[in-house]
Design a protein around this motif. Structure first.
Motif, short mmCIF file in Angstrom:
data_model
loop_
_atom_site.label_atom_id
_atom_site.label_comp_id
_atom_site.label_asym_id
_atom_site.label_seq_id
_atom_site.Cartn_x
_atom_site.Cartn_y
_atom_site.Cartn_z
N THR A 1 0.63 -1.01 -0.02
CA THR A 1 0.05 0.14 0.06
C THR A 1 0.80 1.10 0.14
OG1 THR A 1 -1.65 -0.98 1.23
CG2 THR A 1 -1.89 1.25 1.36
N SER B 1 1.24 5.47 0.65
CA SER B 1 0.74 6.61 1.11
C SER B 1 1.41 7.78 0.51
CB SER B 1 1.18 6.59 2.58
OG SER B 1 0.37 5.42 3.11
N SER C 1 0.85 13.61 3.87
CA SER C 1 -0.19 13.53 5.28
C SER C 1 -0.68 12.08 5.57
CB SER C 1 -1.11 14.41 5.01
OG SER C 1 -0.85 15.68 4.87
N SER C 2 0.15 11.12 4.93
CA SER C 2 -0.14 9.72 4.85
C SER C 2 -1.49 9.44 4.48
CB SER C 2 -0.14 9.14 6.53
OG SER C 2 1.20 9.42 7.03
N SER C 3 -2.30 9.95 3.64
CA SER C 3 -3.10 9.78 2.80
C SER C 3 -3.04 8.56 1.92
CB SER C 3 -3.86 10.95 2.22
OG SER C 3 -3.10 11.45 1.14
N SER C 4 -3.68 7.56 1.86
CA SER C 4 -3.51 6.31 1.30
C SER C 4 -3.76 6.53 -0.42
CB SER C 4 -4.58 5.32 1.46
OG SER C 4 -4.42 4.04 0.69
N VAL C 5 -2.85 6.26 -1.35
CA VAL C 5 -2.65 6.36 -2.72
C VAL C 5 -3.27 5.26 -3.19
CG1 VAL C 5 -1.35 6.71 -4.79
CG2 VAL C 5 -0.65 7.98 -2.63
N GLN D 1 -3.50 0.43 -3.25
CA GLN D 1 -2.76 -0.65 -3.01
C GLN D 1 -2.44 -1.12 -4.23
OE1 GLN D 1 -4.69 -3.90 -0.77
NE2 GLN D 1 -3.07 -5.00 -0.76
#
Length: 104
Positions: free
Chosen positions: A20, A22, A25-29, A31
């Motif tokens: 996964t 990120s 701001s550690s927002s998920s891009v 998987q």
């Protein structure tokens, strides 16, 4: 990173991956939809690089976002660019890190 469309068009053999990624701001891009091995070749000389890439539906949006005026970029005159249409918006199929070096 490589787009799923590109990996499929090249017929790359995909291996399973559960990575996964990120972003800011550690927002998920998202998987990864697998991993592939591919050799990229320069369009201007004999240089090439072997890369191990994660597969994603897309690696970025259309770039550049708007048509650019290429007139003020005189420092690029005479250079043979990999993307001679760099100033026109278009899709990006491969995103490389700065740590890759070409092999001649």
């Amino acid at each position: 990173m490589v787009t799923e469309k590109c990996a499929n068009a090249l017929g790359l053999k995909r291996q399973h991956s559960r990575v996964t990624v990120s972003g800011i701001s550690s927002s998920s891009v998202g998987q990864a939809r697998g991993e592939v091995q591919v050799k990229l070749h320069s369009t201007v000389n004999k240089a090439s690089i072997d890369i191990h890439a994660l597969v994603f539906p897309k690696v970025t949006g259309i770039l550049p976002k708007y048509n650019c005026d290429r007139q003020p970029w005189t420092h690029l005159e005479g250079l043979q660019l990999a993307d001679p249409s760099y100033f026109e918006p278009g899709p990006v199929d491969v995103l490389l890190g700065a740590d890759y070096t070409a092999q001649s």
